[in-house]
Design a protein around this motif. Sequence first.
Motif, PDB file in Angstrom:
ATOM      1  N   GLU A   1       6.978 -50.214 -40.130  1.00 27.48           N
ATOM      2  CA  GLU A   1       6.587 -51.539 -40.588  1.00 27.48           C
ATOM      3  C   GLU A   1       6.667 -52.555 -39.467  1.00 27.48           C
ATOM      4  O   GLU A   1       7.655 -52.602 -38.722  1.00 27.48           O
ATOM      5  N   SER A   2       5.627 -53.366 -39.378  1.00 27.31           N
ATOM      6  CA  SER A   2       5.718 -54.553 -38.535  1.00 27.31           C
ATOM      7  C   SER A   2       5.918 -55.721 -39.490  1.00 27.31           C
ATOM      8  O   SER A   2       6.159 -55.524 -40.676  1.00 27.31           O
ATOM      9  N   VAL A   3       5.816 -56.943 -38.993  1.00 32.98           N
ATOM     10  CA  VAL A   3       6.076 -58.085 -39.858  1.00 32.98           C
ATOM     11  C   VAL A   3       5.085 -58.135 -41.019  1.00 32.98           C
ATOM     12  O   VAL A   3       5.457 -58.399 -42.161  1.00 32.98           O
ATOM     13  N   LYS A   4       3.815 -57.856 -40.727  1.00 37.27           N
ATOM     14  CA  LYS A   4       2.797 -58.050 -41.757  1.00 37.27           C
ATOM     15  C   LYS A   4       2.020 -56.785 -42.095  1.00 37.27           C
ATOM     16  O   LYS A   4       0.996 -56.847 -42.760  1.00 37.27           O
ATOM     17  N   ALA A   5       2.462 -55.631 -41.611  1.00 39.49           N
ATOM     18  CA  ALA A   5       1.715 -54.408 -41.898  1.00 39.49           C
ATOM     19  C   ALA A   5       2.653 -53.233 -42.108  1.00 39.49           C
ATOM     20  O   ALA A   5       3.778 -53.215 -41.613  1.00 39.49           O
ATOM     21  N   VAL A   6       2.173 -52.284 -42.890  1.00 34.79           N
ATOM     22  CA  VAL A   6       2.926 -51.075 -43.183  1.00 34.79           C
ATOM     23  C   VAL A   6       2.048 -49.903 -42.843  1.00 34.79           C
ATOM     24  O   VAL A   6       0.857 -49.903 -43.148  1.00 34.79           O
TER      25      VAL A   6
END
Lengths: 445, 127, 477
Positions: B60-65
């Motif tokens: 996971e990044s801040v806005k994506a999985v």
Amino acid sequence: MDYISNTAAEKNKMLKEIGIKEIKDLFQMIPEAVSADDELNIESGISEMELMRKAQAQAAKNKSLDQQISFLGAGAYDHYVPGIIDALISRSEFYTAYTPYQAELSQGTLEAIYEYQSMICDLTGMGIANASMLDGGSAAAEAVTMAARITRNSRVILPDTINPAYREVIKTYGAGVDLDFVDLETEDQFIDPTQLKENLDDQTAVVVLQYPNFYGSIEKMEEISKMVKNNKKTLLLVIANPVLLGVLKAPADFGADIVVGEAQNLGSGLNYGGPYLGFMACKDDRRMLRQLPGRIVGKTTDVDGKEGFVLTLQTREQHIRREKATSNICTNEALNALMATIYLSTMGKAGLKEVGEQSYHKAHYLADKLDQLAGYQVLNKENFFNEFVLKTEKDSTELIKELLADDIIAGYDLKEAGSEGILVCVTEKRSKAEMDKLVEKLEVL
Amino acid sequence: MSVKEDLYYSEDHEWVREEEDYLVIGVTDFAQEELGDIVFVELPEVDEEFDKDDSFGVLESVKAVSDTFIPVSGRVIKVNEDLLDNPELINDDPYGEGWLIKVDPADDSELDELLSAEEYAEFIEEE
Amino acid sequence: MEEKLIKDYSSPGRRGYSLPPLEVGKSDINENLAGYLREEIELPEVSEVDVVRHYTALSEMNYGVDSGIYPLGSCTMKYNPKRNERVARISGLSNIHPYQPIEQLQGSLEILYQLKLDLAEISAMDEITLQPASGAHGEFTSLLIVKKYFEDREENRTKVIVPDSAHGTNPASAAMAGFDVVEIASNERGMVDLDALAEALDENTAALMLTNPNTLGIFEEDILKITEMVHEVGGLVYYDGANMNAIMGYAKPGLMDFDLMHFNLHKTFSTPHGGGGPGSGPVGVKDFLAPYLPKPVLKKDQEKYFWDYQRPKSIGKVHSFYGNYGVMLRAWAYIKTVGGKGLKETTENAVLNANYLKARLKKDFELPYAEESLHEFVLSGSRQKEEGASTLNIAKRLLDYDQYAPTIYFPLVVKEAMMIEPTETENIGTLDHFVETMLTISREIKEDPELVINAPHTTTVRKLDETAAARNPDLHW
């Protein structure tokens, strides 16, 4: 009144820019078969004066709590709401803002939510709190499904000392994901720990406790908690009454894994059941945090190193994770959370304690008096906080009805919850004179 | 963006390194750059078994999985627990300290179906 | 942090409250509740002035629709009339307990009943529940209704279809109700691809969830074909009412053959969002689904309005009480003041404003779907991205100009998406100002991209480190 400020000339200018003749042309793609050709069958708009007259007329058909003495509780509590709350939340920069998607222009909302999360952690003793849930019932339901995801089990022990409305909401949510419920039936409105023990097994995801329970009494928290903890994988979910947590021990001290509840009583008023404020907190545990529903605000720094706040850990949420999200919750109860934050700031350490203690002492004063009357008996006399069950020789429904004529609502008729007696609630708002009046009237009925 | 020689690659942007008794699996430099700063890693349990192309974890990044897909069938023998506290290792060193899992492969011949470094470099060029 | 935390104003012993004296004797709390009393709580110790100053300072770091344009697509941030607030604050309507006898509440129940009738009229649905407290809550309630309906018919249907342009709440709600989600692609015109739909539909399909107009602002012109296709395989069609502001008075979901839907009173009917809630998400259904509605259902007989709990097929309850009543009062006041004709004009002007903005912006920003759109439209910042600044940068730069940003990176089908919904309450002046600002930013990207990339510059805090926030969560003081 249509709140549209563009004049006919301005509209024409806009149509020209778009390159069409009339507004109707904008809707030509709508097939005739689905369009509403007739005007809506809704009366023409009225002015503010007419609206207020109409609304006042509706209010006059009600009998509000301003006009009578109420001992109603059962999940919605009549605590005092200081005037400062409405004054501050009416600041339209709070009031008319959306969810703080653009953090840099929403620091007010975000910092207030961070404070709210901090105060909920303080009250509950837990390490993590989210930004709010829709209400107490749905918070409890989402906590149960969260526990099921964490433990990968589906068995839920749901004692009948939980608020029946919450039980129903929990079961409704549970039907979506096939949870199995064990309805723990209790005697004398108390959980018997040995009976609980018999029902605990290695499939049990969670045991739900209400603190104080629906009948106002305090369960054997310590003993029950130990039992749940011994059943390794099972989580303990506590539904707590937040306004009493200025006096009562934090649920974390009894080993709660998740704590939820209804925080309407922290400054939101009654409003016929909503908007209310569900709160949710869990242990400071990364695995639990990953499964927590709802928005969460975190503190961080900006490019200049200045502290600020953002919505964080959003990959749990629906707008990113879609069908794999921890919940579908989007709109929550942010404004009510702000009310709770202002309430807790205003009352502070001493005030919250005094609200709890006054409620306690007044309730016990009333209970003692009622218990002395012939034909009435208070159940669980010692171990209640500010709500108690009054057993009556006469029919409870009839008694409540008769007292209405004296401008008294004696309490919640437990027949509605499939039980017996009247559930009487006393907050700091009830005066001695009001309580004495109830005693006097019951004495002669 | 680097593609390392001597590794096998999948079209899902995982790499596989052959060791004597096991395989090491991670995500490529291209993948970590697409995802951005990784903030959380979910890894399988040791002894879990997977078939080729199963999802075995989540980045996971801040806005994506992003799911990670296993390029070969096998049993997990070790997971990179350092990543749980330091997910940035994947961004900093995707082919080294940022490895994800070690696997006991079920079928060595599956390696032959994967891309070579050269083929993968071409593949991401086209993406 | 521009304004310190409330706890940092604490001074031991300082107080901001007063309560009347206890009046009654004290009961022995220490004995009765031994083992259950808390030793310490750390709430702030502050005065009323401290609290007022602090939260006033916080409000000054915020932006609401009262501050200016709020063009968040799919959020319908229209102006919230103040008279509605007066209505909601009438003590005779608000200081009422949910368990008071209904004889004491006929005024309020009549309001709710009128609201129900009006919502039914607007949507061409037959029965309404006001219980769900948000749009997503309404979706979830609806899907539980779908589930219960098929259980009742002893049909085992497990699949819910959603288009790839759908709101994230749609698939999330379906999953919470226990369905498997199947996503279908949109066609090149931004509408449901009928072939993809046909392929996804089978006897296992429980429902299709659809927003119309969709999140691109485009009306699904084949809507009757779509609903027919779903009905042919025995499935139900659900209408996501987030975009009702585009069609109110012009089209009705019921006439499009939708079987059930939700409304967002906080969008279409102007109730304030409060920084993320409360909302209200009533659900409307066709007659055949009415038995499954959550209980209680508001009814009327000759004498009075009452809550009907005798609902053996009901899904149960989704809220402790009857939903967000305070929000309903405001929506009722809005409908009363705007009226039937006014609601239609609302729609017209929402659509006019959106199309005006689109006409003025489409030269400088890519318009990925040329199809005619209604109350909102989606631009792509891909041209600007090539020039060096992303949609996120553009959004942040807008904040420097004291305007809120559109919804960004949604819908997912458009790269560098900016989803813009001005609503009917903006006038040509604020719209033009927004356009000028967007064009200025577009120019800045060409001339000085760093200026835009490093935005915002003038807000109380600048670009915040979200990565650090997620890696090392600091979630309370």
